[in-house]
Design a protein around this motif. Sequence first.
Motif, mmCIF file in Angstrom:
data_model
loop_
_atom_site.group_PDB
_atom_site.id
_atom_site.type_symbol
_atom_site.label_atom_id
_atom_site.label_comp_id
_atom_site.label_asym_id
_atom_site.label_seq_id
_atom_site.Cartn_x
_atom_site.Cartn_y
_atom_site.Cartn_z
ATOM 1 N N GLU A 1 -3.479 10.421 -0.848
ATOM 2 C CA GLU A 1 -3.313 9.693 0.409
ATOM 3 C C GLU A 1 -3.795 8.251 0.258
ATOM 4 O OE1 GLU A 1 -5.113 9.769 4.978
ATOM 5 O OE2 GLU A 1 -5.312 11.543 3.687
ATOM 6 N N TYR A 2 -4.942 8.066 -0.372
ATOM 7 C CA TYR A 2 -5.479 6.715 -0.596
ATOM 8 C C TYR A 2 -4.550 5.908 -1.499
ATOM 9 C CZ TYR A 2 -8.801 3.006 -1.771
ATOM 10 O OH TYR A 2 -9.402 1.783 -1.942
ATOM 11 N N GLN B 1 -1.587 4.529 0.196
ATOM 12 C CA GLN B 1 -1.847 3.405 1.089
ATOM 13 C C GLN B 1 -1.995 2.077 0.336
ATOM 14 O OE1 GLN B 1 -5.387 4.799 3.033
ATOM 15 N NE2 GLN B 1 -4.282 6.144 4.438
ATOM 16 N N HIS B 2 -2.237 2.147 -0.972
ATOM 17 C CA HIS B 2 -2.522 0.940 -1.744
ATOM 18 C C HIS B 2 -1.497 0.644 -2.835
ATOM 19 C CE1 HIS B 2 -6.377 1.836 0.197
ATOM 20 N NE2 HIS B 2 -6.617 0.548 0.091
ATOM 21 N N THR C 1 2.862 1.515 -4.118
ATOM 22 C CA THR C 1 4.178 1.837 -3.533
ATOM 23 C C THR C 1 4.959 2.841 -4.370
ATOM 24 O OG1 THR C 1 5.113 -0.144 -4.598
ATOM 25 C CG2 THR C 1 4.351 -0.370 -2.324
ATOM 26 N N VAL D 1 1.992 10.622 1.624
ATOM 27 C CA VAL D 1 2.277 9.198 1.390
ATOM 28 C C VAL D 1 3.162 8.652 2.516
ATOM 29 C CG1 VAL D 1 2.006 9.403 -1.107
ATOM 30 C CG2 VAL D 1 4.268 9.739 -0.075
ATOM 31 N N PRO D 2 3.142 7.334 2.720
ATOM 32 C CA PRO D 2 3.886 6.750 3.844
ATOM 33 C C PRO D 2 5.370 6.585 3.566
ATOM 34 C CG PRO D 2 2.714 5.038 2.646
ATOM 35 C CD PRO D 2 2.296 6.348 2.027
#
Length: 244
Positions: free
Chosen positions: A31-32, A35-36, A38, A62-63
């Motif tokens: 998850e981290y 966020q940082h 791609t 993930v986003p």
Amino acid sequence: MSIHIGIGGWTYEPWRGPFYPAGHPQKRELEYAGQHLTGIEINGTYYGSQKPETFANWAEAVPDGFRFSVKASRFATNRKILADGAASIEKFLTQGLTRLGDRLGPILWQFMATKKFDRDDFAGFLDLLPETQDSLPLRHAIEVRDESFRDPAFIDMVRARNMAIVYADSDEFPCIDEQTADFTYARLQRTQEDVETGYDDKALDGWANRARDWAKGDRDVYLFFIAGAKVRNPAAAQALITRL
């Protein structure tokens, strides 16, 4: 166009501190990372199969816009006769990786450095790679690591199938700098431990320009910092993302 930049895997103890904050739960490292970065190249699939639910959980962590590449099983690529690998390819593709959904990027087919180009055998292998799986379009990136693959016949057969030849920035393996697909796949393997960002500023500026050039004409780009001084790879990826 979209440019996805990341690292190989996300579980690596030396990243705890330099990349993951002290005390960050290990079960939330993906998850981290999502966020940082791609993109992430999943390497565990090279060694063994995963459960469909595992791929689904990774996708949820993930986003939107994040992409995973998935490294194909070694049982499909590390064989004397590649064209005999249909069963291994099917087993790999049907393990549930399509549960990644729109987070699925290219499949990476990596060959041993001892594998030399055999025109008929390699063409037979490429013909086994499907364009879709479970109605999801697939992209295939081919990583060869022997000079015999500089053969125009290899480049032509990959281009005819819209498959990408992996661009390798490596001290060990040859770099075949040919655009053969509607996407580019690059693996940068020269990070240095004595450089905080793995590559120095000049080199990172150069990779940023290269990524922009690759992306012209709506070509997607997947660029991963792999091997080298592995502890520096997340910092290298973040520094390149900042430049882009």
